[in-house]
Design a protein around this motif. Sequence first.
Motif, mmCIF file in Angstrom:
data_model
loop_
_atom_site.group_PDB
_atom_site.id
_atom_site.type_symbol
_atom_site.label_atom_id
_atom_site.label_comp_id
_atom_site.label_asym_id
_atom_site.label_seq_id
_atom_site.Cartn_x
_atom_site.Cartn_y
_atom_site.Cartn_z
ATOM 1 N N MET A 1 29.249 -0.587 72.900
ATOM 2 C CA MET A 1 29.699 -1.825 73.470
ATOM 3 C C MET A 1 30.737 -2.417 72.528
ATOM 4 O O MET A 1 30.493 -2.591 71.348
ATOM 5 N N VAL A 3 33.394 -5.683 71.768
ATOM 6 C CA VAL A 3 33.658 -7.085 72.074
ATOM 7 C C VAL A 3 34.914 -7.475 71.325
ATOM 8 O O VAL A 3 35.062 -7.178 70.146
ATOM 9 N N ASP A 21 34.474 -8.519 76.959
ATOM 10 C CA ASP A 21 33.707 -7.285 76.836
ATOM 11 C C ASP A 21 33.749 -6.570 78.178
ATOM 12 O O ASP A 21 34.498 -6.961 79.067
ATOM 13 N N GLU A 42 26.651 -13.021 69.844
ATOM 14 C CA GLU A 42 25.506 -12.103 69.780
ATOM 15 C C GLU A 42 25.662 -11.047 70.859
ATOM 16 O O GLU A 42 25.912 -11.377 72.015
ATOM 17 N N ARG A 43 25.501 -9.797 70.466
ATOM 18 C CA ARG A 43 25.602 -8.692 71.409
ATOM 19 C C ARG A 43 24.254 -8.019 71.547
ATOM 20 O O ARG A 43 23.571 -7.766 70.555
ATOM 21 N N GLU A 44 23.875 -7.754 72.769
ATOM 22 C CA GLU A 44 22.691 -6.975 73.097
ATOM 23 C C GLU A 44 23.123 -5.962 74.148
ATOM 24 O O GLU A 44 24.144 -6.162 74.792
ATOM 25 N N THR A 48 26.376 -10.204 76.388
ATOM 26 C CA THR A 48 27.071 -10.829 75.262
ATOM 27 C C THR A 48 26.903 -12.336 75.414
ATOM 28 O O THR A 48 27.100 -12.878 76.496
ATOM 29 N N THR A 62 26.878 -16.845 78.456
ATOM 30 C CA THR A 62 26.276 -15.521 78.457
ATOM 31 C C THR A 62 26.831 -14.737 79.635
ATOM 32 O O THR A 62 26.886 -15.252 80.750
#
Length: 81
Positions: A1, A3, A21, A42-44, A48, A62
């Motif tokens: 991923m 960003v 993203d 914060e990326r999961e 994002t 988000t």
Amino acid sequence: MSVIAAAPAGAADGHTTVVQDENGTSVITQSGDPAQAEVRIEREPGRTTVYRRSGGNTAIVTQGTGNAQDMLDWMRKQQGR
């Protein structure tokens, strides 16, 4: 991923945060002293989240690939942080 966080042309004054993203692009613009702005990304997997606090105001954006119910459940969990 991956960003990318940047300021768009003409917004280099520090009032705008842009995050792009694979799910799309988020733009947050706030007044206040840009030197005092707090920006956190914060990326999961599949999501994002961008936090920006400036001048006593907070914006949270988000973006993700989940369905609407997944996003609502995630937001409810964030309230307990």
